[in-house]
Design an enzyme around this catalytic site. Structure first.
Site, PDB file in Angstrom:
ATOM      1  N   TYR A   1      16.237  -5.487  -7.854  1.00 31.74           N
ATOM      2  CA  TYR A   1      14.777  -5.664  -7.982  1.00 31.74           C
ATOM      3  C   TYR A   1      14.364  -7.123  -7.854  1.00 31.74           C
ATOM      4  O   TYR A   1      13.550  -7.455  -6.988  1.00 31.74           O
ATOM      5  CB  TYR A   1      14.279  -5.037  -9.291  1.00 31.74           C
TER       6      TYR A   1
ATOM      7  N   GLY B   1       2.302   3.250  -1.510  1.00 29.92           N
ATOM      8  CA  GLY B   1       2.450   3.505  -2.943  1.00 29.92           C
ATOM      9  C   GLY B   1       1.184   4.055  -3.560  1.00 29.92           C
ATOM     10  O   GLY B   1       0.899   3.849  -4.739  1.00 29.92           O
TER      11      GLY B   1
ATOM     12  N   ILE C   1      -0.499   1.162  -9.494  1.00 29.79           N
ATOM     13  CA  ILE C   1      -1.300   0.084  -8.912  1.00 29.79           C
ATOM     14  C   ILE C   1      -1.860   0.490  -7.542  1.00 29.79           C
ATOM     15  O   ILE C   1      -2.999   0.148  -7.200  1.00 29.79           O
ATOM     16  CB  ILE C   1      -0.443  -1.203  -8.820  1.00 29.79           C
TER      17      ILE C   1
ATOM     18  N   GLY D   1       6.816   0.328  -4.298  1.00 27.90           N
ATOM     19  CA  GLY D   1       8.013  -0.373  -4.733  1.00 27.90           C
ATOM     20  C   GLY D   1       8.750   0.475  -5.744  1.00 27.90           C
ATOM     21  O   GLY D   1       8.163   1.360  -6.371  1.00 27.90           O
TER      22      GLY D   1
ATOM     23  N   SER E   1       6.299  -9.599  -7.819  1.00 32.72           N
ATOM     24  CA  SER E   1       6.512  -9.392  -9.257  1.00 32.72           C
ATOM     25  C   SER E   1       6.827 -10.705  -9.938  1.00 32.72           C
ATOM     26  O   SER E   1       7.369 -11.625  -9.314  1.00 32.72           O
ATOM     27  CB  SER E   1       7.691  -8.443  -9.476  1.00 32.72           C
TER      28      SER E   1
ATOM     29  N   ASP F   1       2.833   7.357   0.962  1.00 34.62           N
ATOM     30  CA  ASP F   1       3.722   7.490  -0.202  1.00 34.62           C
ATOM     31  C   ASP F   1       4.755   8.568   0.110  1.00 34.62           C
ATOM     32  O   ASP F   1       4.578   9.352   1.058  1.00 34.62           O
ATOM     33  CB  ASP F   1       2.912   7.869  -1.458  1.00 34.62           C
TER      34      ASP F   1
END
Ligand code: NAI
Length: 257
Positions: free
Chosen positions: A154, A8, A13, A74, A114, A32
């Site tokens: 999610y 990512g 982030i 994510g 999360s 990514d």
């Protein structure tokens, strides 16, 4: 210096984690689906973690030894629960398992979960089944089997990730090699997926979260915690979840416990 693999890395982030780790002297390799901006340091491997072949393809292009794997990539859930489970949990786990033999003793894996996963105890049975499925399953079939809605994808993917983090911390594949496995759980953070969370869960829910802690987070609020868990200073932290949310998890827990 240390070598970190960061998934990512092209945004939010992940990109910020690369900047923080590079400023501390680390070599960075990023993964990514899209190329990072030129300001993001390190080498880059383009790969889609929802592809069951991605983990082996990434492993084939990596240096022989890694100090840490930061699983930051994510998606929000708007692409559907099947894709969300594939990227946020099964792809991440497949990459971690494929790379464990490359990570040096005393190295680390950091999973970005999360606040949406904090409630995993409420979905424990469903989550235990999903984590118990080995390898890289047909996630569309799992979504049908467990009747997961678009909104479930999610939080359930993050609940699975937090449960797996605790299990992996004690698995021979990781603990047997001296690899620590931890999680960082952000609250709402103003990166590109923030607007998707608003669309998926509703403005009222996100606004309530922000009201509890005064402001949304930013990528620079989160990245140092990831870098710390990668570092030798975190050598006695294993299987932990670190909320980095301005106090949101404590506030939510305090109102239900
Ligand atoms: P972002 O959207 O800025 O960055 C996510 C990155 O993951 C993007 O560069 C994207 O291209 C990449 N990615 C997406 N699908 C991929 C795939 N199949 N294979 C490889 N890379 C892929 O979002 P952000 O905020 O930086 O998210 C990072 C992590 O933080 C995610 O795991 C997210 O769930 C988590 N998180 C974010 C929160 C937020 O409010 N922004 C809150 C809580 C957790």
């Amino acid at each position: 210096g240390k070598t970190l693999l960061i998934t990512g890395i092209a945004s939010g982030i992940g990109a910020q984690t690369a900047l923080v780790a590079a400023s501390l002297g680390a070599e960075i390799v990023g993964v990514d689906v899209k190329a990072p901006p030129a300001t993001v340091p390190g080498a880059f491997i383009e790969a889609d973690l929802s592809d069951p072949a991605a983990a082996a393809a990434i492993a084939a292009r990596l240096p022989a030894r890694l100090d840490a794997l930061c699983n930051v990539a994510g998606i929000s859930g708007v692409a559907g629960a099947a894709k969300t489970l594939a990227v946020n949990f099964y792809g991440l786990r497949a990459l971690s398992e494929a790379l464990a033999p490359r990570i040096r003793e005393g190295g680390a894996i950091v999973n970005v979960a999360s606040i949406a996963g904090y409630g995993w105890r409420a979905n424990l049975e469903r989550t235990k089944h999903l984590v118990g499925v080995q390898g890289f399953p047909d996630t569309a079939a799992l979504v049908r089997e467990f009747a997961l809605t678009e909104q479930d994808g999610y939080p359930v993917s993050k609940e699975a990730l937090l449960l797996w983090t605790q299990r992996a911390a004690h698995q021979p594949l990781f603990r047997g090699r001296g690899i620590r496995v931890n999680a960082v759980s952000p609250g709402p953070v103003t990166t590109p997926i923030y607007g998707e969370f608003r669309a998926l869960f509703g403005d009222a829910r996100v606004d309530d979260d922000i009201t509890r802690v005064g402001r949304p987070g930013t990528a620079p609020d989160i990245a140092p915690a990831i870098a710390f868990l990668c570092s030798d200073g975190a050598r006695w932290i294993n299987g932990a979840n670190v909320p980095v949310d301005g106090g949101l998890e404590a506030s939510v827990n305090a109102s239900v416990l």
